[in-house]
Design a protein around this motif. Structure first.
Motif, PDB file in Angstrom:
ATOM      1  N   LEU A 184      65.032  19.755 -33.479  1.00 42.98           N
ATOM      2  CA  LEU A 184      66.435  19.747 -33.081  1.00 42.98           C
ATOM      3  C   LEU A 184      66.621  18.630 -32.063  1.00 42.98           C
ATOM      4  CD1 LEU A 184      69.325  20.919 -32.834  1.00 42.98           C
ATOM      5  CD2 LEU A 184      68.414  22.527 -31.125  1.00 42.98           C
ATOM      6  N   PHE A 185      67.520  17.704 -32.355  1.00 40.54           N
ATOM      7  CA  PHE A 185      67.757  16.568 -31.474  1.00 40.54           C
ATOM      8  C   PHE A 185      68.978  16.831 -30.592  1.00 40.54           C
ATOM      9  CE2 PHE A 185      65.458  14.794 -35.084  1.00 40.54           C
ATOM     10  CZ  PHE A 185      64.476  14.048 -34.449  1.00 40.54           C
ATOM     11  N   LEU A 186      68.813  16.625 -29.293  1.00 41.60           N
ATOM     12  CA  LEU A 186      69.930  16.659 -28.351  1.00 41.60           C
ATOM     13  C   LEU A 186      70.301  15.227 -28.024  1.00 41.60           C
ATOM     14  CD1 LEU A 186      68.599  19.409 -25.871  1.00 41.60           C
ATOM     15  CD2 LEU A 186      69.801  19.707 -28.058  1.00 41.60           C
ATOM     16  N   LEU A 187      71.595  14.906 -28.147  1.00 38.75           N
ATOM     17  CA  LEU A 187      72.036  13.530 -27.924  1.00 38.75           C
ATOM     18  C   LEU A 187      73.237  13.519 -26.982  1.00 38.75           C
ATOM     19  CD1 LEU A 187      71.638  13.967 -31.363  1.00 38.75           C
ATOM     20  CD2 LEU A 187      71.304  11.519 -31.065  1.00 38.75           C
ATOM     21  N   ASP A 188      73.020  12.996 -25.798  1.00 42.19           N
ATOM     22  CA  ASP A 188      74.082  12.881 -24.801  1.00 42.19           C
ATOM     23  C   ASP A 188      74.100  11.450 -24.251  1.00 42.19           C
ATOM     24  OD1 ASP A 188      76.118  13.453 -23.025  1.00 42.19           O
ATOM     25  OD2 ASP A 188      74.769  14.313 -21.511  1.00 42.19           O
ATOM     26  N   PRO A 189      74.451  10.481 -25.107  1.00 44.48           N
ATOM     27  CA  PRO A 189      74.466   9.080 -24.663  1.00 44.48           C
ATOM     28  C   PRO A 189      75.631   8.823 -23.722  1.00 44.48           C
ATOM     29  CG  PRO A 189      75.362   9.248 -26.880  1.00 44.48           C
ATOM     30  CD  PRO A 189      74.856  10.616 -26.520  1.00 44.48           C
ATOM     31  N   PRO A 190      75.585   7.725 -22.969  1.00 41.57           N
ATOM     32  CA  PRO A 190      76.734   7.374 -22.115  1.00 41.57           C
ATOM     33  C   PRO A 190      78.010   7.325 -22.933  1.00 41.57           C
ATOM     34  CG  PRO A 190      74.865   5.948 -21.653  1.00 41.57           C
ATOM     35  CD  PRO A 190      74.498   6.741 -22.868  1.00 41.57           C
ATOM     36  N   TYR A 191      79.092   7.824 -22.362  1.00 42.07           N
ATOM     37  CA  TYR A 191      80.352   7.903 -23.093  1.00 42.07           C
ATOM     38  C   TYR A 191      81.056   6.552 -23.141  1.00 42.07           C
ATOM     39  CZ  TYR A 191      80.151  13.021 -22.831  1.00 42.07           C
ATOM     40  OH  TYR A 191      79.792  14.336 -22.953  1.00 42.07           O
ATOM     41  N   LEU A 192      81.676   6.287 -24.288  1.00 47.76           N
ATOM     42  CA  LEU A 192      82.541   5.116 -24.401  1.00 47.76           C
ATOM     43  C   LEU A 192      83.852   5.382 -23.674  1.00 47.76           C
ATOM     44  CD1 LEU A 192      82.102   4.334 -28.202  1.00 47.76           C
ATOM     45  CD2 LEU A 192      81.113   3.054 -26.311  1.00 47.76           C
ATOM     46  N   GLN A 193      84.454   4.328 -23.120  1.00 47.57           N
ATOM     47  CA  GLN A 193      85.754   4.416 -22.448  1.00 47.57           C
ATOM     48  C   GLN A 193      85.762   5.412 -21.298  1.00 47.57           C
ATOM     49  OE1 GLN A 193      87.941   2.187 -23.397  1.00 47.57           O
ATOM     50  NE2 GLN A 193      86.601   1.539 -25.047  1.00 47.57           N
ATOM     51  N   LEU A 217      71.773  10.650 -37.392  1.00 49.10           N
ATOM     52  CA  LEU A 217      72.063  12.070 -37.537  1.00 49.10           C
ATOM     53  C   LEU A 217      71.962  12.601 -38.958  1.00 49.10           C
ATOM     54  CD1 LEU A 217      75.111  12.344 -35.107  1.00 49.10           C
ATOM     55  CD2 LEU A 217      72.668  12.619 -34.625  1.00 49.10           C
ATOM     56  N   ASP A 218      71.992  11.745 -39.941  1.00 53.07           N
ATOM     57  CA  ASP A 218      71.990  12.185 -41.332  1.00 53.07           C
ATOM     58  C   ASP A 218      70.705  12.959 -41.640  1.00 53.07           C
ATOM     59  OD1 ASP A 218      72.978  12.422 -43.962  1.00 53.07           O
ATOM     60  OD2 ASP A 218      71.722  10.751 -44.610  1.00 53.07           O
ATOM     61  N   GLY A 219      70.860  14.193 -42.074  1.00 57.45           N
ATOM     62  CA  GLY A 219      69.713  15.000 -42.480  1.00 57.45           C
ATOM     63  C   GLY A 219      68.942  15.637 -41.343  1.00 57.45           C
ATOM     64  N   THR A 220      69.508  15.632 -40.125  1.00 57.62           N
ATOM     65  CA  THR A 220      68.798  16.216 -38.987  1.00 57.62           C
ATOM     66  C   THR A 220      69.595  17.377 -38.393  1.00 57.62           C
ATOM     67  OG1 THR A 220      69.843  14.771 -37.331  1.00 57.62           O
ATOM     68  CG2 THR A 220      67.828  13.957 -38.405  1.00 57.62           C
ATOM     69  N   LYS A 221      68.907  18.223 -37.653  1.00 54.95           N
ATOM     70  CA  LYS A 221      69.570  19.213 -36.815  1.00 54.95           C
ATOM     71  C   LYS A 221      69.899  18.521 -35.496  1.00 54.95           C
ATOM     72  CE  LYS A 221      67.057  23.337 -38.500  1.00 54.95           C
ATOM     73  NZ  LYS A 221      66.026  22.705 -39.386  1.00 54.95           N
ATOM     74  N   PHE A 222      71.123  18.692 -35.001  1.00 56.84           N
ATOM     75  CA  PHE A 222      71.477  17.975 -33.776  1.00 56.84           C
ATOM     76  C   PHE A 222      72.568  18.692 -32.995  1.00 56.84           C
ATOM     77  CE2 PHE A 222      74.378  16.246 -36.997  1.00 56.84           C
ATOM     78  CZ  PHE A 222      75.606  16.281 -36.337  1.00 56.84           C
ATOM     79  N   VAL A 223      72.605  18.377 -31.693  1.00 63.79           N
ATOM     80  CA  VAL A 223      73.735  18.712 -30.833  1.00 63.79           C
ATOM     81  C   VAL A 223      74.108  17.407 -30.141  1.00 63.79           C
ATOM     82  CG1 VAL A 223      74.602  20.079 -28.910  1.00 63.79           C
ATOM     83  CG2 VAL A 223      72.902  21.065 -30.465  1.00 63.79           C
ATOM     84  N   LEU A 224      75.318  16.922 -30.409  1.00 62.09           N
ATOM     85  CA  LEU A 224      75.783  15.630 -29.911  1.00 62.09           C
ATOM     86  C   LEU A 224      76.934  15.852 -28.935  1.00 62.09           C
ATOM     87  CD1 LEU A 224      76.104  12.437 -30.112  1.00 62.09           C
ATOM     88  CD2 LEU A 224      77.699  12.906 -31.999  1.00 62.09           C
ATOM     89  N   PHE A 225      76.883  15.142 -27.815  1.00 58.74           N
ATOM     90  CA  PHE A 225      77.961  15.196 -26.835  1.00 58.74           C
ATOM     91  C   PHE A 225      78.708  13.866 -26.821  1.00 58.74           C
ATOM     92  CE2 PHE A 225      75.062  18.436 -25.477  1.00 58.74           C
ATOM     93  CZ  PHE A 225      75.874  19.450 -25.001  1.00 58.74           C
ATOM     94  N   THR A 226      80.029  13.952 -26.739  1.00 55.49           N
ATOM     95  CA  THR A 226      80.854  12.754 -26.630  1.00 55.49           C
ATOM     96  C   THR A 226      82.106  13.103 -25.820  1.00 55.49           C
ATOM     97  OG1 THR A 226      81.909  10.943 -27.853  1.00 55.49           O
ATOM     98  CG2 THR A 226      82.073  13.144 -28.813  1.00 55.49           C
ATOM     99  N   SER A 227      82.997  12.137 -25.683  1.00 54.25           N
ATOM    100  CA  SER A 227      84.222  12.332 -24.916  1.00 54.25           C
ATOM    101  C   SER A 227      85.431  12.099 -25.807  1.00 54.25           C
ATOM    102  CB  SER A 227      84.245  11.358 -23.727  1.00 54.25           C
ATOM    103  OG  SER A 227      85.548  11.205 -23.226  1.00 54.25           O
ATOM    104  N   GLY A 228      86.525  12.785 -25.494  1.00 54.48           N
ATOM    105  CA  GLY A 228      87.752  12.568 -26.242  1.00 54.48           C
ATOM    106  C   GLY A 228      88.243  11.139 -26.149  1.00 54.48           C
TER     107      GLY A 228
END
Length: 274
Positions: A184-193, A217-228
């Motif tokens: 399971l991949f956790l992804l919390d990269p720096p937010y754009l804008q 992300l294709d074919g993986t289990k993930f939780v991704l964080f982003t901003s509106g």
């Protein structure tokens, strides 16, 4: 019994403390997961929560920002804050520190630098207006100081216990586990804008960098964080419609309003596919 952390023990820009409850709810749905890889580990809070929720899983915390060094330095940080506190006792809470007092605080910082690294990010939480950060003596000296002193010592005991800590490029770490169907991949990269002043200048995050992350992300289990503000979801929908792609399809979206300070806020978005 070990403390259960719901926030980072030392200040960190972009910490996911407002999302801990929902993140736990998502992890509770995880099945057939044996290893969790926190590619953009930040303060390590997601890794800590994941290990507490799923103690039988390996949890790999990619500490690219070397937060572990700040944790290891906490005794020095607490000692410096205790030496600063008497200088501001006459200054009301949240009020500006007089110039002479600021000069004396900076003297203490300069003296401390002779024997150990000074954690100016943590000092910022006690001496700068909410949402402002300094990463060096030079940056701190240019800021207006306020009395926002933390009243108790910072406690980081057992925060990294059970975590596997790495310091590498996220792509290198992803490549090690990309074929593991139980990862399971956790992804919390720096937010754009979104405000990036707490990040190093040579790691400024651009749209291309974010698209590189989405491509994983294709074919993986993930939780991704982003901003509106980033409009990444809208971009993915446009790419899917015009190029017959499947970015983020089959995932669940969760939204949370978060604050930088009393006047700045943004919408956090968590996207999960388990």
């Amino acid at each position: 019994m070990n403390k259960r952390f719901s926030s980072s023990p030392l200040p960190f820009r972009g910490s996911k403390r407002y999302y801990v409850k929902r993140f736990r709810e998502v992890l509770a749905q995880a099945q057939d997961v044996e290893v969790i890889i926190d590619l953009f580990g930040g303060s390590g809070l997601l890794s800590r929560v994941a290990k507490d929720m799923l103690p039988n899983c390996r949890v790999i915390y990619n500490d690219f920002d070397h937060y572990d060094e700040r944790l290891a330095n906490v005794a020095n940080t607490n000692a410096l804050l205790r030496s600063i506190a008497p200088l501001v006792t006459s200054v009301p809470d949240n009020k500006k520190v007089p110039a002479e007092t600021k000069k004396n605080i900076l003297k203490l910082c300069a003296e401390a630098e002779k024997t150990h690294t000074v954690d100016y990010i943590t000092l910022s939480a006690s001496l700068l207006f909410s949402g402002n950060w300094a990463q060096s003596y030079e940056q701190m000296s240019k800021q207006t100081m306020y009395n926002r002193m933390v009243r108790t010592d910072y406690d980081v005991t057992n925060y990294l216990q059970g975590l596997e800590v790495t310091h590498c490029d996220y792509r290198e770490l992803f490549d090690k586990y990309k074929t593991n169907k139980k990862a399971l991949f956790l992804l919390d990269p720096p937010y754009l804008q979104t405000e990036h002043s707490a990040y190093k200048a040579d790691t400024y995050w651009q749209l291309k960098d974010y698209l590189d992350v989405l491509a994983l992300l294709d074919g993986t289990k993930f939780v991704l964080f982003t901003s509106g503000k980033s409009q990444i979801i809208e971009l993915c929908e446009w790419i899917n419609q015009n190029y017959d792609a499947t970015l983020l399809q089959g995932s669940q979206k969760y939204e949370q309003n978060s604050r930088v300070n009393n006047v700045a806020a943004y919408k956090d978005i968590m996207i999960a596919k388990l």
